[in-house]
Design an enzyme around this catalytic site. Structure first.
Site, PDB file in Angstrom:
ATOM      1  N   ARG A  41       0.813  -1.218   0.000  1.00 39.99           N
ATOM      2  CA  ARG A  41       0.000   0.000   0.000  1.00 39.99           C
ATOM      3  C   ARG A  41       0.852   1.276   0.000  1.00 39.99           C
ATOM      4  NH1 ARG A  41      -4.194  -0.718   4.721  1.00 39.99           N
ATOM      5  NH2 ARG A  41      -2.377  -1.747   5.634  1.00 39.99           N
ATOM      6  N   ASN A  55      -6.517  -2.784   1.637  1.00 43.82           N
ATOM      7  CA  ASN A  55      -6.378  -4.239   1.742  1.00 43.82           C
ATOM      8  C   ASN A  55      -7.739  -4.867   1.963  1.00 43.82           C
ATOM      9  OD1 ASN A  55      -3.642  -4.633   1.478  1.00 43.82           O
ATOM     10  ND2 ASN A  55      -3.215  -4.614   3.677  1.00 43.82           N
TER      11      ASN A  55
END
Length: 785
Positions: A21, A39
């Site tokens: 990320r 996520n």
């Protein structure tokens, strides 16, 4: 703003817990994009918005600039309506969903950046033994469930201090969302205790400590340098450690652990130190220093500093490098106490032989108090037991050859051909693993061990439940070995009744070949050489040296060749005492008593040896076997190399060790005419070895001629059957393929005869691969209905 485009990406693979990320965040900022990244259990969801050219560059960066630990399995994208007025790119909190296509990251060795922090006296993490970032540290062993977030790990009980939280929440920091992130202020602690002060009830440093933090590690290093034995809590369980250059210490460890003969792993601080103990090639060094940090088998130096008791039966020593911060700090202090020799520690599994590795502090204090002189403990819980992985590097192909696949590699999947249902392969009895399939992936567990006691069976059940949970799968069928009495068979039958799913049965050696075909993603008919110890055969006899026909598309298989059967007088006793196999085979060949030389085992086992002919004559507890492994045992015992075995494969290891490699000729090993299935006349091979021994030919020459003769015989048998059946692909599997000579020279002999050998590179050829073969076959059985 009509030139804006918004695009959604779904990334599946190893993309959680690896800094994915923040990586997406950085490349979004680099390309002046807005949007979100999050996520989920189905992968990483990305929505980005910006001009067309920037969007295209973002798509390229998403492929070309991946974080070190990321692995993308699939990537989908679609255009979405533009969000007017969106001004920033943000990271959204994780969310769950039905299904799960995320690959769980394996544990990763400490990275160079974290090492630099640890050995900088001005850094707050100076010598802190739990330093990590998104590029390194524990993953699988501390994870309860997915998505991989801190509250689902064993770090949940350590609230972040303001400094660590600032790192954790900063997308541009390499510790952004590093779930095990910690420092001396807020993280786990380490302490040292001794068996007399420690307690099975000890949970923290305030109980029964002798000293704590860096002083505890320093005192452990000092004790090790003085020949003491330490139980050290590691990443996937406890190690038992001692000075690998101290013969007395190593012998004491073997005595207390009741582990005789079997080689012990050694940890050294770096590759340079490893080269002071062994011949380490560049390929071996690369594996040793890889992020997985396996134990790598290397040929020991003849005049090396290692204690002889480290590996008495072989020329090869298993060497690994430090892979946790605690290991690095320990070696930092070991240098302080070293007296000039290479700092080297035996690092063997923290257990008694045949038991699972110890996991928690209380368990270790209870189970290891009779072995360890001191305990180096910490309060970060290990959730999943995981032993060290063991491999060697093939000298010609430079491929990995696994002996044990565990830490650093589990739960990395084996990729299969095509999508399919979830099934569970329950594995064998020895060197057990289990395997779930999910889509086009097979997840083989870490090495579980020999399923011969309830402790190991309990570990097995833990892993079966844990893998199903983190993979979020429900098997539609369970596959077991043909043997009715294995604990894995009991588990399969119980699960079948509990879940109402079918249980399928696959013979041990067919599973071996299905495994190597699955690893190589080979589809269609193939020949398979399953050269193994023992496995329950379809005809009720004990198989182990088989030439098989396997078609993993039509799902047909047949035993088309074998080694000549030989007796096992006393059944299991013959496996523990291979001189029985030797005498039984001689009896079958008409040699009833010693002639020109006294048999090497006669004096030690005279009473049992004198009684053996009666057992053979009456066929009392004397099953027949075609086992290739037992043939190695028979030759080793005949030469006096090994009359009794303390661990599986010991006789074969010792026989291989004594070979004279200047010898190029081998014994004859013909194919018997008109036999169905085809039979390789290993009796003739054995008799030539015996006649040479009677004539006092050196054992080293006999050992070499035996290896060469067997390899040529097996290759000739396979080539002959290949010519008849028109199949030139040959899968090689079974524990005998761990023999270095066989693994190098048999594939070469097959290629010289125009055949294409397939070998294991992702799993061991031993029984650790069985569960994959079961699962790959069972999955196709379900697809066929």
């Amino acid at each position: 703003m009509t030139d804006l485009i918004r695009r959604k990406y779904v990334i599946q693979g190893q993309v959680q817990g690896v800094g994915f990320r923040p990586f997406v965040y950085r490349i979004a900022l680099d390309n002046a994009m807005t949007g979100t990244v999050s996520n989920t259990s189905d992968g990483v969801f990305i929505e980005v918005q910006g001009p067309s050219a920037a969007l295209e560059q973002f798509g390229c960066d998403l492929t070309d600039k991946l974080p070190p630990l990321a692995q993308v399995v699939s990537r989908t994208e679609e255009d979405l309506p533009v969000h007017e007025g969106e001004e920033a790119f943000i990271i959204v909190a994780s969310s769950g969903s039905s299904g799960n296509t995320v690959l769980i990251s394996a544990d990763v060795a400490t990275c160079d950046d974290c090492l630099a922090d640890m050995f900088d006296p001005a850094n707050p993490r100076y010598l802190y033994p739990f330093t990590n970032c998104t590029n390194c540290g524990p993953r699988y062993t501390i994870t309860r469930s997915v998505p991989y977030d801190r509250d689902k790990t064993s770090m949940a009980c350590f609230p972040l201090c303001p400094s660590c939280r600032a790192e954790y929440e900063n997308p541009l920091d390499r510790r952004f969302h590093a779930q095990p992130n910690a420092c001396p202020v807020c993280g786990p602690h380490v302490w040292m205790t001794t068996p007399d002060k420690g307690s099975a009830d000890a949970d923290g440093p305030e109980q029964a400590e002798v000293c704590r933090e860096t002083e505890a590690i320093r005192q452990t290093a000092k004790a090790l340098s003085k020949g003491r034995i330490a139980a050290i809590k590691g990443l996937g369980g406890f190690h038992l450690a001692c000075d690998a250059t101290n013969e007395e210490a190593v012998t004491a460890l073997r005595t207390r652990k009741n582990r005789w003969g079997k080689p012990l792993a050694v940890m050294v601080p770096d590759v340079a130190a490893a080269r002071l103990l062994a011949h380490v090639s560049e390929a071996e060094a690369a594996q040793m220093a890889s992020r997985e940090r396996p134990i790598v088998l290397c040929r020991a130096l003849d005049a090396g500093a290692l204690a002889p008791a480290v590996m008495p039966d072989t020329h090869y020593v298993g060497i690994m490098l430090p892979y946790t911060p605690l290991h690095h700090v320990l070696f930092h202090f070991l240098r302080e106490f070293s007296t000039g020799q290479v700092p080297a520690l035996v690092m063997t599994s923290g257990n008694m032989s045949s038991e699972p590795i110890a996991l928690g502090n209380r368990e270790a204090l209870r189970r290891l108090h009779g072995i360890a002189d001191l305990f180096l403990l910490h309060n970060r819980d290990i959730l999943i037991r995981t032993d060290d992985s063991v491999l060697r590097v093939h000298p010609e192909t430079q491929e990995r050859q696994f002996f044990r696949r565990a830490r650093g590699f589990t739960p990395r999947p084996v990729f299969l051909e095509g999508d399919g249902p979830c099934v569970l392969g329950t594995g064998p009895e020895l060197k057990n693993t289990l395997c779930y399939t999910r889509g086009a992936q097979a997840f083989v567990s870490q090495h579980i061990g020999d399923m011969q006691n309830l402790e190991t069976y309990g570990f097995y059940q833990e892993i079966a439940a844990h893998l199903a949970d983190i993979l979020q799968v429900e098997p539609q069928a369970v596959i077991r070995d043909l043997h009715p009495d294995y604990l894995s068979t009991r588990y399969a039958e119980g699960l079948s009744k509990k879940r109402g799913i079918p249980v399928l049965t696959l013979q041990h050696h067919y599973a071996h070949i299905h495994s190597v075909l699955a690893e190589n993603r080979y589809e269609g008919p193939a020949l398979g050489l399953a050269l193994d110890g023992t496995g329950y055969g379809e005809d009720g006899t004990i198989w182990g040296g088989e030439l098989l026909y396997v078609d993993n598309v039509e799902l047909e298989h047949e035993r088309i060749g074998q080694l000549a059967p030989m007796p096992l007088p006393g059944g299991e006793a013959a496996i523990r005492e291979p001189w029985r196999i030797t005498q039984g085979l001689l009896w079958e060949l008409g040699v009833f008593e010693p002639d020109t030389r006294m048999w090497t085992w006669w004096e030690e086992f005279s009473k049992a040896a004198a009684f053996l002919p009666q057992i053979l004559e009456r066929r009392i507890n004397t099953p027949a076997t075609s086992s290739c492994g037992r043939l190695f045992d028979a030759v080793a015992a005949m030469l006096g190399v090994c009359h009794t075995v303390r661990y599986e494969g010991q006789a074969a290891i010792m026989l291989e060790k004594i070979q004279d490699f200047s010898i190029t000729d081998g014994y004859e090993c013909p194919v018997l005419p008109d036999a169905q299935p085809a039979v390789l006349d290993t009796h003739t091979l054995f008799m030539q070895a015996y006649m040479d021994w009677c004539m006092e030919v050196p054992e080293s020459v006999i050992a070499r001629r035996f290896h060469v003769g067997l390899i040529n015989g097996v290759a000739e048998l396979t080539a002959a059957v290949s010519g008849i059946m028109g199949i030139d692909v040959v899968g090689l599997s079974g524990g005998v393929m761990q023999n270095r000579t066989m693994s190098i020279e048999l594939p070469k002999a097959l290629r010289e005869r125009g055949l294409t050998p397939l070998v294991h590179t992702q799993l061991p050829p031993n029984d650790g691969c069985i569960s994959l073969g079961q699962a790959a076959w069972g999955r196709k059985m379900l697809l066929r209905g």
